[in-house]
Design an enzyme around this catalytic site. Structure first.
Site, mmCIF file in Angstrom:
data_model
loop_
_atom_site.group_PDB
_atom_site.id
_atom_site.type_symbol
_atom_site.label_atom_id
_atom_site.label_comp_id
_atom_site.label_asym_id
_atom_site.label_seq_id
_atom_site.Cartn_x
_atom_site.Cartn_y
_atom_site.Cartn_z
ATOM 1 N N LYS A 9 1.199 -1.293 0.287
ATOM 2 C CA LYS A 9 0.550 -0.212 0.029
ATOM 3 C C LYS A 9 0.797 1.298 -0.220
ATOM 4 C CE LYS A 9 -2.246 -0.616 3.668
ATOM 5 N NZ LYS A 9 -1.449 -2.022 4.181
ATOM 6 N N ARG A 84 -9.988 1.662 8.409
ATOM 7 C CA ARG A 84 -9.661 0.159 8.300
ATOM 8 C C ARG A 84 -10.755 -0.427 9.301
ATOM 9 N NH1 ARG A 84 -3.424 1.139 8.575
ATOM 10 N NH2 ARG A 84 -2.564 -0.650 8.174
ATOM 11 N N ARG A 123 11.722 -6.726 5.400
ATOM 12 C CA ARG A 123 10.697 -5.215 5.152
ATOM 13 C C ARG A 123 11.618 -4.161 6.331
ATOM 14 N NH1 ARG A 123 5.359 -2.732 5.107
ATOM 15 N NH2 ARG A 123 4.985 -3.008 7.477
ATOM 16 N N ARG A 151 10.342 -2.321 11.788
ATOM 17 C CA ARG A 151 9.308 -1.835 12.316
ATOM 18 C C ARG A 151 8.760 -3.042 13.853
ATOM 19 N NH1 ARG A 151 4.975 0.084 8.568
ATOM 20 N NH2 ARG A 151 3.354 -0.796 9.529
ATOM 21 N N ARG A 162 -1.615 -8.867 12.605
ATOM 22 C CA ARG A 162 -2.220 -8.506 11.901
ATOM 23 C C ARG A 162 -3.171 -8.741 10.612
ATOM 24 N NH1 ARG A 162 3.289 -5.362 10.491
ATOM 25 N NH2 ARG A 162 2.063 -4.319 9.432
HETATM 26 P P1 AMP Z 1 0.444 0.954 8.633
HETATM 27 O O1 AMP Z 1 1.913 1.473 8.281
HETATM 28 O O2 AMP Z 1 -0.759 1.018 7.723
HETATM 29 O O3 AMP Z 1 0.404 -0.755 8.234
HETATM 30 O O4 AMP Z 1 0.046 0.961 9.830
HETATM 31 C C1 AMP Z 1 0.766 0.606 11.641
HETATM 32 C C2 AMP Z 1 -0.421 0.398 11.989
HETATM 33 O O5 AMP Z 1 -0.381 1.744 12.970
HETATM 34 C C3 AMP Z 1 -1.366 -0.924 11.927
HETATM 35 O O6 AMP Z 1 -1.144 -1.767 12.695
HETATM 36 C C4 AMP Z 1 -2.764 -0.111 13.408
HETATM 37 O O7 AMP Z 1 -1.565 -0.237 14.352
HETATM 38 C C5 AMP Z 1 -2.232 1.620 13.308
HETATM 39 N N1 AMP Z 1 -2.557 2.628 12.487
HETATM 40 C C6 AMP Z 1 -2.927 2.700 10.872
HETATM 41 N N2 AMP Z 1 -3.589 3.031 10.818
HETATM 42 C C7 AMP Z 1 -4.869 2.630 10.885
HETATM 43 C C8 AMP Z 1 -6.332 3.457 11.037
HETATM 44 N N3 AMP Z 1 -6.369 3.799 10.128
HETATM 45 N N4 AMP Z 1 -6.841 2.580 12.304
HETATM 46 C C9 AMP Z 1 -6.659 1.823 13.839
HETATM 47 N N5 AMP Z 1 -5.311 1.498 13.493
HETATM 48 C C10 AMP Z 1 -4.190 1.950 12.500
#
Ligand code: AMP
Length: 206
Positions: A9, A84, A123, A151, A162
């Site tokens: 993404k 999400r 990653r 990360r 996740r």
């Molecule tokens: P990402 O970088 O998009 O993979 O997001 C990393 C983490 O941030 C996720 O596993 C969630 O813990 C949190 N996070 C990111 N976007 C959201 C969202 N829209 N709603 C809730 N948690 C989020």
């Protein structure tokens, strides 16, 4: 842009936002920056993120609503990793509706679970410039000389959590947007360039 963790993404959203000339809004990036800065929101969010759970809806919705009011969003924007959950999607519709706007298109990037585990296991993110790459392609430092960082939420057991969260809380959005005729599915397998071509087609065909 919606997709499981490791679907690409972020990589695709950066390229697409640039091509469209709109800002990319990544809730994951905003939350990680808040956590690194040690703000109250950031400290709270970090607990959820590190354990692979979603940050509570009210926190994330507040962040996005505030960001969408910035002047650079006036001509459009690309949301990466938001919404999400169904309540987040409803809150987004309500916020955009109040401004006489609406979601135009939802891209779902699809990648099988086994591929996600391999991708996220390898990653790395550059500590200096933020570039994302895979140890399978380049095991050393970033092109800019920065150190590779993993990360906290990319550990195998956290990734499995996740993925489960994605299936139970985020995947229902495919139905939510599909029913409104806004959804385009894009196969996320292959090289970033191959996926990018499919993303371009999906957007062009919208
Ligand atoms: P990402 O970088 O998009 O993979 O997001 C990393 C983490 O941030 C996720 O596993 C969630 O813990 C949190 N996070 C990111 N976007 C959201 C969202 N829209 N709603 C809730 N948690 C989020």
């Amino acid at each position: 842009m919606i997709g499981p963790p490791g679907a690409g993404k972020g990589t695709q959203a950066v390229g697409l936002a640039e091509a469209l000339g709109v800002p990319r809004i990544s809730t994951g990036d905003i939350l990680r920056a808040a956590a690194a800065a040690g703000t109250a929101v950031g400290r709270k969010a970090k607990e959820f993120m590190d354990s692979g759970r979603l940050v509570p809806d009210d926190v994330v919705v507040g962040i996005v609503e505030e960001r969408l009011r910035e002047p650079d969003c006036a001509g459009g924007f690309l949301l990466d990793g938001f919404p999400r959950t169904t309540p987040q999607a409803e809150a987004l519709d309500a916020a955009l509706g109040r401004a006489g706007r609406a979601v135009r298109l939802v891209l779902a990037i699809e990648v099988p679970d086994e591929e996600v585990l391999v991708r996220l296991g390898g990653r790395r993110i550059c500590a200096s410039c933020g570039r994302i790459w895979s140890v399978s392609l380049s095991p050393g430092r970033c092109e800019c000389g920065g150190a590779p960082v993993r990360r906290d939420d990319d550990r195998d057991e956290t990734v499995r959590g996740r993925l489960a969260v994605y299936r139970s809380q985020t995947a229902p959005l495919l139905e939510y947007y599909g029913a409104r005729g806004l959804l385009r599915r894009v196969a996320g397998v292959g090289t970033p360039l191959e996926v990018r071509a499919r993303v371009g087609e999906a957007v062009g065909a919208a």
